[in-house]
Structure formats: structure tokens, C-alpha cells
Design an enzyme around this catalytic site. Structure first.
Site, short mmCIF file in Angstrom:
data_model
loop_
_atom_site.label_atom_id
_atom_site.label_comp_id
_atom_site.label_asym_id
_atom_site.label_seq_id
_atom_site.Cartn_x
_atom_site.Cartn_y
_atom_site.Cartn_z
CB CYS A 139 -0.89 -0.06 1.25
SG CYS A 139 -1.65 1.47 1.74
CB CYS A 197 0.40 1.88 4.12
SG CYS A 197 -1.32 1.38 3.97
#
Length: 104
Positions: free
Chosen positions: A29, A32
Site C-alpha cells: 500500500c 501506507c
């Protein structure tokens, strides 16, 4: 920043004396990864007032499913063992601090 797992979530988050900001994250991600330095800085600045931890959703499905986390990153604040706030998506540190002001 501390990483938590299904195995120690209860001790590290539910049983914590301080409010805990949990980032539900994943290696794949990009937003993230973007939040990593922001959360590290936040953990340092708010030490003693807020505990900041990360939980990898891919390796910890029990906790991820228990809190119905579907998008990454999801941030949840736990106080006295209960989730009191949830936010989805990357954000600048200033905005994150504003959103946390009512739980700190």
C-alpha cells in the site's frame, strides 16, 4: 514505532494505559508507506500522551476482520480498550493531529 500482531493486540492495544493510534497497514500500500515518517514523528512528539502502533493486515487477519477494516491505511484510536475514532486514508501530520485533538 511498534508493530503489533493478532497475538499481542490485546496486551499492546486493548490493555494499554494511554490512548493508542493503530495504523492498519500493508506492504503493498503506497499511501501506507507514505504515512510511515508521519507516524514516527507523531509517536516521538506525543510520547507519554499517545501510543502509536502498526498492524499488518495481511499477516493479522483476525484483528483486521474483528474491526471490519477494508481500506488501507485505516487509523483507529483505542481508549480504555475501546475504539473511539476511525479514519481512512493518508493525511498530512497537521491534519492527523487536528483529527486526534479530541481524543488526546
Amino acid at each position: 514505532m511498534t508493530e503489533v500482531t493478532d497475538a499481542d493486540f490485546e496486551a499492546e492495544v486493548i490493555g494499554a494505559e494511554l490512548p493508542v493510534l493503530v495504523e492498519f497497514t500493508a506492504d503493498w500500500c503506497p499511501p501506507c508507506r507514505q504515512m510511515g515518517p508521519v507516524l514516527s514523528a507523531l509517536a516521538t512528539e506525543e510520547e507519554g500522551r499517545l501510543k502509536v502502533v502498526q498492524l499488518d493486515v495481511d499477516t493479522n487477519p483476525t484483528t483486521t476482520n474483528a474491526y471490519k477494516v477494508l481500506s488501507m491505511p485505516t487509523f483507529m484510536v483505542f481508549r480504555s480498550g475501546e475504539p473511539v475514532k476511525a479514519m481512512v486514508g493518508a493525511r498530512p501530520k497537521r491534519r492527523l493531529l487536528e483529527e486526534l485533538s479530541d481524543v488526546l
